[in-house]
Every structure is written in structure tokens, then in C-alpha cells.
Motif scaffolding. Structure first.
Motif, short mmCIF file in Angstrom:
data_model
loop_
_atom_site.label_atom_id
_atom_site.label_comp_id
_atom_site.label_asym_id
_atom_site.label_seq_id
_atom_site.Cartn_x
_atom_site.Cartn_y
_atom_site.Cartn_z
N CYS A 1 0.81 -1.34 -0.26
CA CYS A 1 0.00 -0.20 -0.12
C CYS A 1 0.97 1.12 -0.35
O CYS A 1 0.46 2.13 -0.91
CB CYS A 1 -0.57 0.21 1.15
N VAL A 2 2.06 1.57 0.80
CA VAL A 2 2.66 2.36 0.95
C VAL A 2 3.38 2.83 0.13
O VAL A 2 3.61 3.90 -0.81
CB VAL A 2 3.66 2.41 2.36
N VAL A 3 3.80 1.30 -0.68
CA VAL A 3 4.81 1.81 -1.77
C VAL A 3 4.24 1.99 -2.76
O VAL A 3 4.43 3.07 -3.90
CB VAL A 3 5.42 0.66 -2.24
N ALA B 1 -2.54 2.66 7.01
CA ALA B 1 -2.31 1.64 6.53
C ALA B 1 -2.74 1.37 7.40
O ALA B 1 -2.87 0.17 7.30
CB ALA B 1 -0.98 2.08 5.52
N VAL B 2 -1.56 1.51 8.76
CA VAL B 2 -1.97 0.08 9.92
C VAL B 2 -2.89 -0.12 10.27
O VAL B 2 -3.82 -0.86 10.31
CB VAL B 2 -1.07 0.92 10.57
N LEU B 3 -4.42 1.50 10.95
CA LEU B 3 -5.38 0.80 10.39
C LEU B 3 -6.69 -0.24 9.72
O LEU B 3 -7.34 -0.79 9.49
CB LEU B 3 -5.83 2.08 10.71
N LEU B 4 -6.29 0.59 8.86
CA LEU B 4 -6.77 0.22 7.63
C LEU B 4 -6.53 -1.51 7.27
O LEU B 4 -7.19 -2.65 7.05
CB LEU B 4 -6.49 0.30 5.93
N PHE B 5 -5.18 -2.55 7.54
CA PHE B 5 -4.75 -3.10 7.33
C PHE B 5 -5.15 -3.84 8.36
O PHE B 5 -5.10 -5.14 8.51
CB PHE B 5 -3.98 -3.37 6.51
#
Length: 376
Positions: free
Chosen positions: A41-43, A70-74
């Protein structure tokens, strides 16, 4: 003086509390998949943003709080704070608040505090609470020349753009894994109506849940609707387990306290008294080195004399884990016994059922219409 055995047990309990899993249902496999999702996601977000902005520009195209989003989403894709509107709306609104505060307040420390606090208020009003939004509001104030020079463009590019890419990637990733995202409340009625399933009626109501949340005065990272579904599913599992056992009520194993505070026969009366007062309990099982029950000692016995526990203990009422909990009613209402020790066939202590434990089990069976509130 505390024995090494007692000190070791205390250290183990402390370690268990410190390093216990923070999230229910967490497994190593799910965290591994989530880590892979965050990496990709971040990449992807950085690459797409850089391509849209043009590689030659020095304008910031990827902001640090995107990693937190992204941490929350995954990690917790069912959280209200990880839903699309929370991520996109929360981040964008917070960035806009940060830019406005930066333009109006020249004192940097005051501006930083106002940006974060006002962004939280704005996200609450917009029903878009998203923790990384606070970091984005702060970035808008102290992010440096590149961020502040962008002005009112910053909330939209890169903030809104990056947030949208994160959400789109999350939707695709979860769909490929056949996981629902955005999160929706599961339908628990097979007829697709608003009624609760027949076998679950008579359990906690919406009003009960609202009253409990109001009483606790705490915020939880789960929607009220999800909480209601979870409680009803727990209620169903409990009913199914007891019905499968063919019992009119729960067995002793279902309601007993498993972390039993106990003493050894050679412990002193002062040590036993200190345990009773520290844990606010009425009696202590007396066990040997193999956790075999020898007797019980309570405040009544400790008032009668002094010395080691072996000279003060009495014979306690016992039951086995598979016994019906309601069978303990005569013992726990005789005016003498405050607890029944649950033992296996070899007399090893498995748990303890107090008068309070049995009363709570009875309340579950009776299902009173009027809620019972604690007096203190």
C-alpha cells in the motif's frame, strides 16, 4: 519474607498483563498478511503520487501519516476509524484545519496545539474520526517550507489524493483475499429482517447496550452496532453450549473463577490474612505442592487462633467442573459457606465458585426486566 516461588508467580502475572494481545482475534498469519498489505500500500501510494506530480518536482508527494492510515486499514479493517470516509474525510478535514490555524496563529506552539485539538473536534462533528488526522493537522503547521508554501493546496494534494489511493488499494487488496471492506454490519437474521433471530431473543437489548456504554463512560474502537452483533453471537454460543450439554443451566466450569488465590499448609496466618484483604475475598483454598486441595481457611478461622494455616483450616464444600451450577444453591445459601471449591477426580483444584458467581449465573437465567445497578 516472600518466597522465590511467590515472587516468580507475581513476575509471571505482571508479564502476562504487559504482553497480552491487545486485539481480540489477532493471529500471526493475519498480522503477516496485514504487514504485506501495508508494504504494498505505501509503495503503491508513493509511486502513484510521484507519477502524478512528476518525478522532477520537489513537492512533497507522500506524507508520513499515510503509514498510520495504512496500519489501521490493514490491522483493524472493521474499526470505524479505518473506514473510507474516516480515512479520506478525517485526513482532509484535519489538513484543512491545520492550514487555517497556520494562517491565523503565528505562535508556533499554540498553533500546533490548536491544529490538533480543533482537527479532533472537526472530525468528531463530521463523523470521520481518524487518529492519523491529528498528525496531518500538526504537519500542516510544522511541516516546513514545502508544506506551508502549498497553502490550501496541501489538504487536497497530497493529503486527499494519498488517502484516496490508500482506500482504493485497501478495497482491492481485501477483495482479493475475500475479506469484506468497507466493513458492513453482518446480517444475523436469516430472513433479512430487523428482528433478532428467534433463538437469540431475550438476551441483551439495544437499550441495555446503550445503558452499559453510558454507565462505563468509556470509548471503544468498535461501532455500537458491531458490539450488539458480537454480544448476541456470544449469547447464542453460550445457549448452544449449554443446550448441547443437555442441562437446564450452566455447568460449574462455565461460571467458576479459574485464577484461584490459594495458600500452602505451612503458610502463616498473617500471610493468609494479607491475601484475603488484598484480593477482597472471603476464603482461601489450602493446597499442597501438586495443587491438591487440603482444606480452606477464611476470616472466621483466622479470628479463632494464630499459627500456620494447617492448624486453622477446615474442610470445604467441593464440586466437579461438569456438575450443574444450580446444584450448588443449597450449599451457598446455608449461611455458612461463601464458596465451593471445584476439583477434578483427583482432587486437584480447578476453580472456585463464590456466592457472587452463582448469583450472576442465576441472573442470566432469570433475565429480569429491570436492570440491576451497582450501589457502589
Amino acid at each position: 519474607m516472600s518466597s522465590p516461588e511467590k515472587n516468580g508467580s507475581r513476575l509471571k502475572r505482571t508479564a502476562d498483563r504487559l504482553f497480552a494481545p491487545l486485539l481480540a482475534g489477532a493471529t500471526f498469519r493475519s498480522r503477516l498478511i496485514a504487514s504485506l498489505g501495508i508494504l504494498l500500500c505505501v509503495v503503491v501510494t508513493g509511486m502513484v503520487s510521484a507519477w502524478l506530480y512528476d518525478h522532477t518536482t520537489h513537492y512533497v508527494f507522500l506524507i508520513a501519516p499515510v503509514g498510520a492510515s495504512a496500519v489501521l486499514l490493514f490491522i483493524v479493517p472493521t474499526s470505524p476509524m479505518a473506514q473510507p470516509w474516516a480515512i479520506i474525510g478525517g485526513n482532509t478535514i484535519s489538513a484543512l484545519i491545520g492550514v487555517i490555524v497556520y494562517q491565523l496563529v503565528k505562535e508556533p506552539f499554540l498553533a500546533a496545539g490548536l491544529a490538533v485539538s480543533l482537527s479532533v473536534l472537526a472530525m468528531s462533528l463530521a463523523r470521520a474520526m481518524h487518529p492519523p488526522g491529528g498528525a496531518i493537522a500538526l504537519t500542516a503547521v510544522i511541516g516546513g517550507h514545502t508544506v506551508t508554501e502549498a497553502g490550501f493546496l496541501f489538504p487536497f494534494t497530497p493529503v486527499a489524493l494519498d488517502s484516496a489511493i490508500v482506500v482504493l488499494f485497501g478495497i482491492v487488496f481485501h477483495r482479493l483475499l475475500r475479506r469484506p471492506y468497507p466493513h458492513t454490519i453482518p446480517v444475523i437474521n436469516p430472513h433479512q429482517t430487523q428482528d433478532t433471530p428467534t433463538q437469540m431473543r431475550g438476551g441483551p437489548t439495544s437499550a441495555d447496550i446503550d445503558a452499559a456504554l453510558s454507565e462505563m463512560q468509556e470509548s471503544f474502537d468498535i461501532s455500537r452496532e458491531d458490539l450488539e452483533v458480537l454480544l448476541r453471537q456470544i449469547e447464542m454460543q453460550s445457549v448452544m453450549r449449554n443446550n448441547a450439554a443437555g442441562k437446564a443451566g450452566p455447568d460449574c466450569a462455565s461460571i467458576m473463577s479459574r485464577h484461584v488465590v490459594s495458600v500452602k499448609a505451612d503458610d502463616t496466618d498473617d500471610y493468609a490474612r494479607s491475601l484475603l484483604l488484598r484480593h477482597n475475598i472471603r476464603s482461601l483454598p489450602v493446597v499442597d505442592d501438586r495443587n491438591v486441595l487440603l482444606g480452606t481457611v477464611g476470616l472466621r478461622e483466622l479470628l479463632k487462633g494464630k499459627g500456620v494455616v494447617a492448624t486453622l483450616m477446615t474442610s470445604p464444600p467441593v464440586a466437579q467442573p461438569q456438575d450443574t451450577a444450580l446444584s450448588l444453591l443449597p450449599v451457598l445459601t446455608n449461611g455458612r459457606s461463601h464458596a465451593v471449591i471445584i476439583v477434578d477426580k483427583d482432587h486437584h483444584v480447578q476453580g472456585l465458585i463464590s456466592q457472587t458467581d452463582l448469583l450472576a449465573a442465576l441472573a442470566r437465567l432469570v433475565q429480569p426486566d429491570m436492570p440491576v445497578k451497582s450501589s457502589g
